[in-house]
Scaffold this motif. Structure first.
Motif, PDB file in Angstrom:
ATOM      1  N   ALA A  52       4.126  -3.951  -1.156  1.00 57.45           N
ATOM      2  CA  ALA A  52       4.088  -2.672  -0.447  1.00 57.45           C
ATOM      3  C   ALA A  52       5.311  -1.849  -0.829  1.00 57.45           C
ATOM      4  O   ALA A  52       6.436  -2.185  -0.454  1.00 57.45           O
ATOM      5  CB  ALA A  52       4.049  -2.900   1.055  1.00 57.45           C
ATOM      6  N   SER A  71       0.572  -8.571  -4.695  1.00 60.87           N
ATOM      7  CA  SER A  71       0.650  -7.198  -4.206  1.00 60.87           C
ATOM      8  C   SER A  71       1.990  -6.989  -3.525  1.00 60.87           C
ATOM      9  O   SER A  71       2.532  -7.904  -2.887  1.00 60.87           O
ATOM     10  CB  SER A  71      -0.473  -6.903  -3.216  1.00 60.87           C
ATOM     11  OG  SER A  71      -1.714  -6.945  -3.852  1.00 60.87           O
ATOM     12  N   SER A 108       5.371   0.956   3.311  1.00 65.35           N
ATOM     13  CA  SER A 108       4.572   0.331   4.376  1.00 65.35           C
ATOM     14  C   SER A 108       4.088   1.377   5.370  1.00 65.35           C
ATOM     15  O   SER A 108       4.705   2.441   5.520  1.00 65.35           O
ATOM     16  CB  SER A 108       5.411  -0.710   5.123  1.00 65.35           C
ATOM     17  OG  SER A 108       5.833  -1.711   4.251  1.00 65.35           O
ATOM     18  N   TRP A 164       0.801   0.788  -2.327  1.00 62.69           N
ATOM     19  CA  TRP A 164       0.802  -0.621  -2.738  1.00 62.69           C
ATOM     20  C   TRP A 164       0.722  -0.708  -4.250  1.00 62.69           C
ATOM     21  O   TRP A 164      -0.015   0.035  -4.899  1.00 62.69           O
ATOM     22  CB  TRP A 164      -0.403  -1.348  -2.145  1.00 62.69           C
ATOM     23  CG  TRP A 164      -0.279  -1.606  -0.684  1.00 62.69           C
ATOM     24  CD1 TRP A 164      -0.561  -0.735   0.327  1.00 62.69           C
ATOM     25  CD2 TRP A 164       0.141  -2.809  -0.068  1.00 62.69           C
ATOM     26  NE1 TRP A 164      -0.333  -1.322   1.534  1.00 62.69           N
ATOM     27  CE2 TRP A 164       0.100  -2.608   1.319  1.00 62.69           C
ATOM     28  CE3 TRP A 164       0.565  -4.037  -0.551  1.00 62.69           C
ATOM     29  CZ2 TRP A 164       0.457  -3.592   2.229  1.00 62.69           C
ATOM     30  CZ3 TRP A 164       0.916  -5.020   0.343  1.00 62.69           C
ATOM     31  CH2 TRP A 164       0.868  -4.791   1.715  1.00 62.69           C
TER      32      TRP A 164
END
Length: 87
Positions: free
Chosen positions: A18, A16, A21, A40
């Motif tokens: 980001a 994963s 964020s 994400w």
């Protein structure tokens, strides 16, 4: 025990990242991105080694009353991509 299924073996991998964020205290966003809390991107590979696993056997009887075991195979390698957006 002749038609006993072999051991189930599988390797899954997931990552994963980001793209956006969550905001820290005192930070601001401008423009189009101010409407999002976080974004994400995820990538998964299921059954990475492409192992052919048998889950069970389907028993088939022919016209002579003989039974045959036909294996039910689980899914092979699969790729999954996901995008998660929090507003």
């Amino acid at each position: 025990g002749y038609f006993r299924a072999p051991a189930y073996k599988r390797v899954d991998v997931g990552l994963s990242y980001a793209l956006l964020s969550p905001l820290k205290e005192g930070e601001n966003r401008y423009g189009f991105l101010k409407n999002f809390k976080s974004i994400w991107l995820g990538v998964d590979v299921f059954n990475l080694l492409d192992i052919s696993n048998v889950s069970s056997y389907y028993w088939v009887t022919d016209v002579n009353n003989l039974q045959y075991a036909v294996p039910n195979y689980l899914t092979r390698r699969q790729f999954n991509v996901r995008l998660s957006v929090d507003f």
